[in-house]
Motif scaffolding. Structure first.
Motif, PDB file in Angstrom:
ATOM      1  N   ASP A   1     -42.362  -4.281   5.070  1.00  0.00           N
ATOM      2  CA  ASP A   1     -42.733  -3.611   3.824  1.00  0.00           C
ATOM      3  C   ASP A   1     -41.846  -2.401   3.534  1.00  0.00           C
ATOM      4  OD1 ASP A   1     -44.954  -5.287   3.101  1.00  0.00           O
ATOM      5  OD2 ASP A   1     -46.096  -4.349   4.719  1.00  0.00           O
ATOM      6  N   ILE A   2     -41.568  -1.597   4.554  1.00  0.00           N
ATOM      7  CA  ILE A   2     -40.679  -0.443   4.393  1.00  0.00           C
ATOM      8  C   ILE A   2     -39.749  -0.387   5.595  1.00  0.00           C
ATOM      9  CG2 ILE A   2     -40.487   2.070   4.258  1.00  0.00           C
ATOM     10  CD1 ILE A   2     -43.161   2.204   2.911  1.00  0.00           C
ATOM     11  N   LEU A   3     -38.451  -0.206   5.314  1.00  0.00           N
ATOM     12  CA  LEU A   3     -37.477   0.073   6.363  1.00  0.00           C
ATOM     13  C   LEU A   3     -37.022   1.516   6.174  1.00  0.00           C
ATOM     14  CD1 LEU A   3     -35.200  -3.126   6.309  1.00  0.00           C
ATOM     15  CD2 LEU A   3     -37.285  -2.715   7.638  1.00  0.00           C
ATOM     16  N   TYR A   4     -37.306   2.366   7.142  1.00  0.00           N
ATOM     17  CA  TYR A   4     -36.928   3.775   7.070  1.00  0.00           C
ATOM     18  C   TYR A   4     -35.532   3.963   7.670  1.00  0.00           C
ATOM     19  CZ  TYR A   4     -41.482   5.659   5.658  1.00  0.00           C
ATOM     20  OH  TYR A   4     -42.618   5.990   4.970  1.00  0.00           O
ATOM     21  N   LEU A   5     -34.571   4.310   6.815  1.00  0.00           N
ATOM     22  CA  LEU A   5     -33.216   4.607   7.270  1.00  0.00           C
ATOM     23  C   LEU A   5     -32.935   6.107   7.248  1.00  0.00           C
ATOM     24  CD1 LEU A   5     -31.213   1.787   5.429  1.00  0.00           C
ATOM     25  CD2 LEU A   5     -32.305   1.723   7.679  1.00  0.00           C
ATOM     26  N   GLY A   6     -33.750   6.872   6.534  1.00  0.00           N
ATOM     27  CA  GLY A   6     -33.632   8.320   6.482  1.00  0.00           C
ATOM     28  C   GLY A   6     -35.016   8.931   6.548  1.00  0.00           C
ATOM     29  N   HIS A   7     -35.338   9.649   7.625  1.00  0.00           N
ATOM     30  CA  HIS A   7     -36.701  10.095   7.882  1.00  0.00           C
ATOM     31  C   HIS A   7     -36.662  11.050   9.066  1.00  0.00           C
ATOM     32  CE1 HIS A   7     -36.695   7.678  11.556  1.00  0.00           C
ATOM     33  NE2 HIS A   7     -35.931   6.870  10.845  1.00  0.00           N
ATOM     34  N   PHE A   8     -37.799  11.480   9.533  1.00  0.00           N
ATOM     35  CA  PHE A   8     -37.889  12.257  10.771  1.00  0.00           C
ATOM     36  C   PHE A   8     -39.055  11.687  11.560  1.00  0.00           C
ATOM     37  CE2 PHE A   8     -37.918  16.872  12.600  1.00  0.00           C
ATOM     38  CZ  PHE A   8     -37.550  16.357  13.832  1.00  0.00           C
ATOM     39  N   ASP A   9     -38.834  10.546  12.223  1.00  0.00           N
ATOM     40  CA  ASP A   9     -39.909   9.886  12.966  1.00  0.00           C
ATOM     41  C   ASP A   9     -40.031  10.536  14.331  1.00  0.00           C
ATOM     42  OD1 ASP A   9     -41.806   8.253  14.060  1.00  0.00           O
ATOM     43  OD2 ASP A   9     -40.993   6.424  13.202  1.00  0.00           O
ATOM     44  N   ARG A  10     -40.879  11.570  14.412  1.00  0.00           N
ATOM     45  CA  ARG A  10     -41.033  12.320  15.663  1.00  0.00           C
ATOM     46  C   ARG A  10     -42.221  11.824  16.480  1.00  0.00           C
ATOM     47  NH1 ARG A  10     -44.292  16.910  15.090  1.00  0.00           N
ATOM     48  NH2 ARG A  10     -42.920  18.144  16.419  1.00  0.00           N
ATOM     49  N   TRP A  11     -42.832  10.698  16.103  1.00  0.00           N
ATOM     50  CA  TRP A  11     -43.907  10.055  16.850  1.00  0.00           C
ATOM     51  C   TRP A  11     -45.167  10.918  16.918  1.00  0.00           C
ATOM     52  CZ3 TRP A  11     -43.254   5.610  20.566  1.00  0.00           C
ATOM     53  CH2 TRP A  11     -42.098   4.861  20.258  1.00  0.00           C
ATOM     54  N   ALA A  12     -45.253  11.960  16.129  1.00  0.00           N
ATOM     55  CA  ALA A  12     -46.433  12.823  16.107  1.00  0.00           C
ATOM     56  C   ALA A  12     -46.431  13.608  14.808  1.00  0.00           C
ATOM     57  CB  ALA A  12     -46.433  13.787  17.291  1.00  0.00           C
ATOM     58  N   TRP A  13     -47.608  14.017  14.352  1.00  0.00           N
ATOM     59  CA  TRP A  13     -47.703  14.827  13.143  1.00  0.00           C
ATOM     60  C   TRP A  13     -47.133  16.218  13.411  1.00  0.00           C
ATOM     61  CZ3 TRP A  13     -48.955  13.158   8.348  1.00  0.00           C
ATOM     62  CH2 TRP A  13     -49.492  11.869   8.264  1.00  0.00           C
ATOM     63  N   PRO A  14     -46.707  16.935  12.364  1.00  0.00           N
ATOM     64  CA  PRO A  14     -46.068  18.248  12.561  1.00  0.00           C
ATOM     65  C   PRO A  14     -46.889  19.238  13.377  1.00  0.00           C
ATOM     66  CG  PRO A  14     -45.723  17.503  10.316  1.00  0.00           C
ATOM     67  CD  PRO A  14     -46.678  16.519  10.945  1.00  0.00           C
ATOM     68  N   ASP A  15     -48.211  19.126  13.339  1.00  0.00           N
ATOM     69  CA  ASP A  15     -49.036  20.068  14.094  1.00  0.00           C
ATOM     70  C   ASP A  15     -49.292  19.585  15.521  1.00  0.00           C
ATOM     71  OD1 ASP A  15     -50.644  17.945  13.431  1.00  0.00           O
ATOM     72  OD2 ASP A  15     -52.377  19.157  12.854  1.00  0.00           O
ATOM     73  N   GLN A  16     -48.635  18.494  15.917  1.00  0.00           N
ATOM     74  CA  GLN A  16     -48.772  17.956  17.266  1.00  0.00           C
ATOM     75  C   GLN A  16     -47.428  18.025  17.987  1.00  0.00           C
ATOM     76  OE1 GLN A  16     -50.104  14.025  16.191  1.00  0.00           O
ATOM     77  NE2 GLN A  16     -52.264  14.571  16.409  1.00  0.00           N
TER      78      GLN A  16
END
Length: 279
Positions: A75-90
């Protein structure tokens, strides 16, 4: 919602609606402050696309010859993102993720010498790669975890229709519609959309020096790691996770068409045409 959040929503929904009216089968949506490597087309995208095809062809009953795998498989291919495997407050990275976390999700590893060394990456990205035990000069294709950032992403007709529908974006959608666009997409990826990430990303937004109508700093702030990353950008002249990009101006050609052709040829050969970096 802040003004910036509303403007981002409106911009992306407008583009998605245009795409749905175009008759096109898939689309790659880029925000207008993207930076990328000179070797994007000759090295990075072919290897990422090959990994997507390989991965999808192992989890589908109908292997496809589509460049990125059949649009029916994602459905979505992310080529530009910040996949840090956790929410910003985690917290994420060393001490929080382990190699078993990567092993638990469908993924592919592929070698990519254009990737900057970890001491030139954003500290969070470098820490996460170390925690997942990803070898140097290697990228990962994986089922998206928390792909914050809608900087560059591909959609299909089916997924674009779902994003603009009551399922994600309409007033009848769940309460997270009052969140930012990228956060709403993350929640949809966890619930209803099949989303995949290239990690580290091959597109990254350039940090602006001036003001922007769409600015999240007011709501997200900046931590110590962000200040470290800012110092690295100043030292290297490069955008986060980009090894041979355009942010420094070293690849500008102005009206010099001969230089433009040399840059094009260097890109075709997978060479970084910056002083002292002819790899």
């Amino acid at each position: 919602m802040t003004k910036g959040m509303i403007l981002a929503w409106m911009s992306h929904l407008h583009v998605l609606e245009w795409f749905l009216s175009s008759g096109l089968e898939t689309a790659l949506i880029l925000e207008d402050d993207m930076d990328w490597d000179q070797r994007l087309r000759s090295v990075q995208i072919p290897r990422a696309a090959s990994s997507f095809r390989s991965l999808f062809n192992t989890i589908t009953t109908s292997p496809s010859s589509y460049y990125y795998g059949s649009p029916s498989d994602w459905d979505i291919l992310y080529l530009g993102h910040f996949d840090r495997w956790a929410w910003p407050d985690q917290s994420s990275g060393v001490g929080y993720q382990t190699p078993s976390d990567l092993a638990a999700v469908p993924h592919r590893l592929f070698a990519d010498a254009t990737l900057p060394p970890r001491f030139d990456m954003h500290p969070r990205v470098a820490s996460l790669l170390t925690a997942l035990d990803v070898a140097p000069a290697t990228r990962v294709i994986h089922r998206a975890k928390v792909p914050l950032g809608s900087w560059a992403y591909a959609v299909t007709r089916a997924s674009a229709a779902r994003i603009v529908s009551a399922e994600v974006a309409a007033p009848e959608a769940p309460k997270w519609v009052a969140d930012s666009l990228d956060s709403a997409l993350v929640r949809a990826c966890a619930d209803t959309l099949r989303c995949w990430s290239v990690f580290p990303e091959v597109f990254h937004h350039r940090e602006g020096e001036g003001s922007s109508m769409i600015d999240y700093k007011e709501q997200r702030g900046a931590g110590e790691e962000d200040y470290v990353a800012a110092r690295q950008r100043k030292r290297t002249g490069e955008t986060d996770q980009i090894g041979c990009g355009f942010a420094s101006g070293e690849l500008d050609w102005g009206k010099d068409l001969e230089r433009l052709e040399r840059l094009r040829e260097g890109g075709r050969r997978g060479v970084c045409l910056k002083e002292g970096r002819r790899q």
